[in-house]
Design a protein around this motif. Sequence first.
Motif, PDB file in Angstrom:
ATOM      1  N   LEU A 220       0.922  -1.285   0.035  1.00  0.00           N
ATOM      2  CA  LEU A 220       0.022   0.049   0.001  1.00  0.00           C
ATOM      3  C   LEU A 220       0.867   1.424  -0.128  1.00  0.00           C
ATOM      4  O   LEU A 220       0.630   2.044  -0.803  1.00  0.00           O
ATOM      5  CB  LEU A 220      -0.965   0.037   1.353  1.00  0.00           C
TER       6      LEU A 220
ATOM      7  N   VAL B 130      -8.574   0.863  -3.503  1.00  0.00           N
ATOM      8  CA  VAL B 130      -8.817   0.121  -2.185  1.00  0.00           C
ATOM      9  C   VAL B 130      -9.499  -0.878  -2.195  1.00  0.00           C
ATOM     10  O   VAL B 130     -10.650  -0.959  -2.716  1.00  0.00           O
ATOM     11  CB  VAL B 130      -9.320   1.249  -1.191  1.00  0.00           C
TER      12      VAL B 130
ATOM     13  N   THR C 100     -12.120  -0.883   5.680  1.00  0.00           N
ATOM     14  CA  THR C 100     -10.888  -1.243   5.087  1.00  0.00           C
ATOM     15  C   THR C 100     -10.056  -2.115   5.972  1.00  0.00           C
ATOM     16  O   THR C 100     -10.256  -2.021   7.030  1.00  0.00           O
ATOM     17  CB  THR C 100     -10.237   0.081   4.490  1.00  0.00           C
TER      18      THR C 100
ATOM     19  N   SER D 270      -5.814   1.275   9.336  1.00  0.00           N
ATOM     20  CA  SER D 270      -6.708   0.954   8.260  1.00  0.00           C
ATOM     21  C   SER D 270      -6.159   1.669   6.895  1.00  0.00           C
ATOM     22  O   SER D 270      -5.483   2.553   6.986  1.00  0.00           O
ATOM     23  CB  SER D 270      -8.168   1.496   8.426  1.00  0.00           C
ATOM     24  N   VAL D 271      -6.477   1.276   5.872  1.00  0.00           N
ATOM     25  CA  VAL D 271      -6.081   1.507   4.487  1.00  0.00           C
ATOM     26  C   VAL D 271      -6.427   3.113   4.322  1.00  0.00           C
ATOM     27  O   VAL D 271      -5.684   3.995   3.926  1.00  0.00           O
ATOM     28  CB  VAL D 271      -6.655   0.611   3.278  1.00  0.00           C
TER      29      VAL D 271
ATOM     30  N   TYR E 220      -8.547   8.280  -5.012  1.00  0.00           N
ATOM     31  CA  TYR E 220      -8.476   6.815  -5.062  1.00  0.00           C
ATOM     32  C   TYR E 220     -10.188   6.238  -5.258  1.00  0.00           C
ATOM     33  O   TYR E 220     -11.088   7.067  -5.441  1.00  0.00           O
ATOM     34  CB  TYR E 220      -8.574   6.304  -3.288  1.00  0.00           C
TER      35      TYR E 220
END
Length: 337
Positions: free
Chosen positions: A198, A215, A226, A267-268, A285
């Motif tokens: 990531l 994502v 996420t 988290s993402v 994103y």
Amino acid sequence: MKVLVSGGAGYIGSHTVVRLVEAGHDVVIVDNFSNAVPAVLGRLEALTGTAIPCHAFDLTDHDKTAHLFAAEAFEAVIHFAGYKAVGESVAKPLDYYENNLGSTFSLLRAMQRHDVTKLVFSSSATVYGTDQAGATEDRRTFATNPYGWTKVMQEQIMRDVAVASPEMRFALLRYFNPVGAHPSGTIGEDPSDVPNNLMPYIAQVAVGRREKLQVFGDDYDTPDGTGVRDYIHVADLAAGHVAALEALDRTQDAVNVWNLGSGRGTSVLELLHAFEKAVGRDLPYEIVGRRPGDVASSYADPAKANAELHWRTEKSVEDMCADTWRWQSQNPQGYAG
């Protein structure tokens, strides 16, 4: 100690080389440059003020490995070398088993032949399979992909060698998601292809090399839906390797297992928004479907390493993002420019 660092020109290896030199150790690198570039060597020497010998060959070559050990009086090995992409391992399992296991066989045989008894092994949280939330070192190991199985197998090989050769000392370091870069911006993560992880993907979006971040899933059982991961700054991770190496002089246990992580999940979307603050603007994103094999949450319980290695993470997520952005903005094309 005189330490051989296999894969020492790579991302984690290069940062560990800097930390080893700072701690007073004498370092030699071996790397086949399949996932690294020779340009890193000059930067390492500039950072450390030290000439660092590097041998460019593949550790699966038993003869060259044996010759290197015969020529150098190593006292320890830190073993990073190996293929590491989960998806690629599914597509090319034989390559992964042959390379990752073969390099370890070659190293261990050379170590035994030349009475080198200390090895720090770069293992992975993948050995916890799908049971990666709050993992402790006594949790059962298994894997969900060939890459992960090579780590499980290498750990078992080292356990078996320790039974046959009780003078050996192994540190098996299981870590989670290394990110960040040297604070100077001189060395950092430079994937040779589309990033599998990531943070480097976000960095390449920020510098304009990628259009937008994808994502993978926002419907996990996590605070924002996420995936949650335990990110560790590569500088903290490098310090953990040096601490483990030095602990092998103190321990009576032939095999020592330590998680290296923060114990906290991010988290993402939390990581993306932290990176946006470092950059000073929003980044594009989109949410897409889940990626096969991903787990909802993966984070370490580092209590054992905290207590036994007197080590703990010091860098925050904000530090990780700031240092990654410094590296990527100063080196928009990585080591190529």
